[in-house]
Each structure stands twice: as structure tokens, then as C-alpha cells.
Motif scaffolding. Sequence first.
Motif, PDB file in Angstrom:
ATOM      1  N   TRP A  72       0.849  -1.181   0.000  1.00 20.93           N
ATOM      2  CA  TRP A  72       0.000   0.000   0.000  1.00 20.93           C
ATOM      3  C   TRP A  72       0.883   1.228   0.000  1.00 20.93           C
ATOM      4  O   TRP A  72       1.938   1.250   0.592  1.00 20.93           O
ATOM      5  CB  TRP A  72      -0.902   0.023   1.238  1.00 20.93           C
ATOM      6  N   PHE A 102      -6.410   1.096   7.400  1.00 23.98           N
ATOM      7  CA  PHE A 102      -6.808   0.647   6.069  1.00 23.98           C
ATOM      8  C   PHE A 102      -5.795  -0.346   5.511  1.00 23.98           C
ATOM      9  O   PHE A 102      -6.152  -1.368   4.916  1.00 23.98           O
ATOM     10  CB  PHE A 102      -6.935   1.857   5.144  1.00 23.98           C
ATOM     11  N   CYS A 159      -7.057  -4.153   4.821  1.00 27.52           N
ATOM     12  CA  CYS A 159      -7.255  -4.500   3.408  1.00 27.52           C
ATOM     13  C   CYS A 159      -6.031  -5.142   2.774  1.00 27.52           C
ATOM     14  O   CYS A 159      -6.167  -5.896   1.812  1.00 27.52           O
ATOM     15  CB  CYS A 159      -7.651  -3.253   2.628  1.00 27.52           C
ATOM     16  N   MET A 219      -6.386  -8.429   0.314  1.00 24.78           N
ATOM     17  CA  MET A 219      -6.052  -8.424  -1.114  1.00 24.78           C
ATOM     18  C   MET A 219      -4.868  -9.333  -1.399  1.00 24.78           C
ATOM     19  O   MET A 219      -4.776  -9.913  -2.482  1.00 24.78           O
ATOM     20  CB  MET A 219      -5.767  -6.999  -1.568  1.00 24.78           C
TER      21      MET A 219
END
Length: 556
Positions: free
Chosen positions: A18, A150, A154, A158
Amino acid sequence: MQHTHRANRLSNNQSLAWKGGMDRGIRKVFYNTNGAKDLLSVKPIEKVNLEDDSMRKVLLSALQECHCCPRCQLRFQNIRCQAAYFSPKQENIKEENKGAGLKPNEKENAVADQAKCQTKDLPRLFLLYLRESKGLKLEKFDVVDVKDVFKWVCGPMMSSELKVPFRLKSPFELHMTFHNAGTESEVFDLLSGTSPRKKKRRFFKPKPTKAAPPTKQQVIGQLKEKSSEELKALFSFPPSSPASYSICKMEGLHEPIFIAGRYNKYSRSLSQTPWILEGTRMTTSSVQELICEPMMDFIRATGYNFVASGREDVDVKTLGKGRPFAAEMSCPHKTTVTTEDMRILQNTINNQTTNIAVRDLQIVTREETSKLKEGEQEKTKDYTALVWVAKEVTPEMLETFDKIENLTLQQKTPIRVLHRRPLATREKIVHSLSTTPVDDHHFKLHLCTQAGTYIKEFVHGDFGRTEPNVSTILGTEADILVLDVEAVNLDWPKPSMEKRLKIYQKCVRTVIVSGQRNIFAGYINEFSGLGKWANHPCLNSIHLMTLLKAVYCVGF
């Protein structure tokens, strides 16, 4: 109102990561802006001690009254355990259970069902609510950033779906845009009565343009300006949760690739960037398009940005080793670029036109491109100008220039660029001047000047806006007919390794054959990096060849 979050996945080694963060925006709960005058002026009531279970229970109760989701309840308790946010359960966070007594950074799996909560960073209205209704004070560092949560939640999800490892940094980005219908009216209420600042134009009235949607900076600016009472009048207090979920749009992007090099311009009817005047194109092409469009096709990018070390006028050539530039290729589909690829691309650009040529193409990092603008005032440029004078050219007249060194100019913004540059007087330095006679009324003027000097105005004076100038120095009318940029003295980017090896070979062979020390010094000036060998005791001997082979691994 849209919000953006980016996630990265490294395409080459199949890793997931990320990057970036969610843009601050408006929800039913507003966010602290680290500088709101009304908040700073409020006398602290009682700072929340997260080690105190009683204070933690009061805080948790206030969060639940505002319908914060379980993950945000953990955030405001400063729980920094990644596992705690995976799949929380509300009963583990209620104040009568052990979840309410969790200590900061404790590695316990306290989790709950996710509710419809859009809380981000420090909610400003919630901060006011804590101060005025609960007698508590929170600081920004007491709350876990929503971006971190986040990533924690996530990222592994993913990673599991895509079957790739989770990484924090990667050149592949997932661009996520969040839209919530309930925020549009809130933004309108917040920005009502305000208008975006317009750039002042000097000589003409700008054409009306379609109103753009509000930006994050506008929203944050209004949050800083509004007082607590104004916000409480505009929005519900205590803050309530949104009535609907946000819609997320996801797009896969690769981080940009930066290609650097130097370009020569051989045309006197070619602008550096597209020249469009009142909707009419003034030149058929530009240096930017001739360089970047073949790059974009080769890299299979979706767009590009072009930046160079200064710019030349349309009727000015750029000779010598060229002008340094960098091109940013957005979202490239070809992500592995080799030295051979750069050689092919360079030949492709040079073979398509005779108006420009590029050299030393190479991949650079984003940080390296900043060197284009560093030392903007310190670097120098060399020019050659063809000058006409009213009086007959004499040797005594030309000798005047040979005596001038470090001439300081006072240059007002030239008339020809006043439509796009602010009016100011700039001090520039002409470091050296020399001349070459042509005929009775023409001579070539060779200059080395500080970057940013207006050469044309230095010659003809621009109606006295540049002082001193060639006309005042010679005491006669003067004008410039032709101007060429001979050199941009910026050592960037570095020559390719292949070019370095060729210079080493040529240098060593020449010295060995001739035995002349001054020839080697000439190559030192041509390519920086060999300066430390200038005074080497083996310089005039056959051992220099062995020495350079050992240091630079040059094969002959």
C-alpha cells in the motif's frame, strides 16, 4: 466529495503493498486541522489518560454515542495492534468487558463488526463534543491514523485474493476513489459564501471557465477558518454517522518512470513546449512532443510531464552537449527498461526528425530529477550572438568587451514576456565577454552568463529596461540578429557507462601514443570524474593503462 487511497503491488516479483493515503474530506464527522484557532484557544479541561480505565470508559461511551464503528473505537483508544483490526466484534469493545481496558499497543485480538462509519483522523466536531460535553481532551497522536488501519485490514485481504505477499512499498499502485452522496450538501454548506482565489492577469480579461469541484485544500482551509460555534450551527452536534455507505472505484496504476537526457535543438521555428495562442497553434510541433511522444509509445504510458533546465526562445538553437531534461512517464505498461532499450529509444527519436537530437538517455529516480532545479541561480550558460551595430566595427570597439568581467546587469522584465511574467527588476551577472569580427557592421558576441539572463535585451537594451547593455557600452545603436545556446553548464545527467568506457579508452590510448600530459588534461575537462588522476605519477608512463584497467575494468 471524493476521497482517494492508493495501494501498491510490485509487478516484477509479485508482491503486494500500500502507498499514499486517504485524502482528508468531509463526512458527518469533521476532522481536526492542526491549527484551528478556536481549538487552540480553548482552555484544556482534562487530558485523556489512556492508562486510566475510567477515562477510557468515558471515551468509549462517547464514541459509541456518536455511532463510531468498532475499528474507529479501537483507533481512538490508541490500539496499535494490527491483528486487532482484522475482524472486530462489538461485544469485545463494550465498556463493561475487557476490551474497554486494553492498554495502548497491547497485542490482543479485540475485534468487532464493521459499522457504517467514515470517521477519519481526529473528528473536529467530536473533539469539541469531548471538550464541552465530556470534559476530555484528545491529541492527534492519541489516535491511530485511518490510513494505517486501512493498510492493516485490506492489505492481507487483497494479498490473499491475489495470491501475492504483502509489502509496504511497491511501484504498483491501486488508486481507490471513495464517493459518498451525503457529503455533497455538507461541502456546499461549508463552502457557501466563499469563492476560490483567481490568478490576476495583467492585460486581458480571462475567459470564463466551468467551476471545478472543491478540492481538499479548500475544504481544509474552510475548516481552519470556521469557529466552533459556526461549525456547530452548520452540522449536527454531537456528530452523527453517515446515512449511506461510500462507493469505491479502484484503478490499477504503476508509479511513473523518469527518463533523463540532454537535447539539442537545430530549428529556429520550434518552441520548447506546445505554443497555443488564443486557441490557435503557432508552431506545428515542439521539442516536448518530439521527445515525449516516442517515449510514451515505447514505454506504453498513459501520459507524460516534461521539464528542462531552462528554456530557449522559438528562434534560438541549442547546440553543444544540449540542454538537460527529464520526462515523467505516467502509468507505464513497460516497467522493465534496460540500457539497450534506452539506446533503441534514443535512435528512434533522433531518426524521426532533424529538428532535434537527444543524448545520454537513462532511467533516473524521482529524487534525481530535483537536481534540474537545484542551483538554478548558480549555474551558468554560454551563448553566441550575431550583433549588428550602427557604427563601423573597429578593433578598438571589440577590445572593450575583452576587458569586461563579472558585469552586473539590472534587468526589468522584458516587454515581450510581461504578459506571462511579473514586473520586477532582476540582478544578473555576465561573467565573461569575447568577440569575433564578421564585417563592417556585424560581429559575433560570445557570452558566459548567469542562468536567467535575458541575452536579447542585454544587446539592444529593451528601451532602457536593461542597464548596462551593448548599446550603452559601445555608444551606438545595436541589435541582435541570431542567438545560439552553446552550453548549459549543469553536470546532469551523468554520461552512460558505455560512453564513459569509450572516453577512458580514448584517453589512455592517446596518452600512451603521444606521451603528452596536456592531452590527458583535455579529456579530464571533457568528462568529469577523472580529475583525481590528473597528477598521478604514472600519467606519462605505460603503467597508466594498467592502472585504469584495474580501477574501471576497461577492456582493450
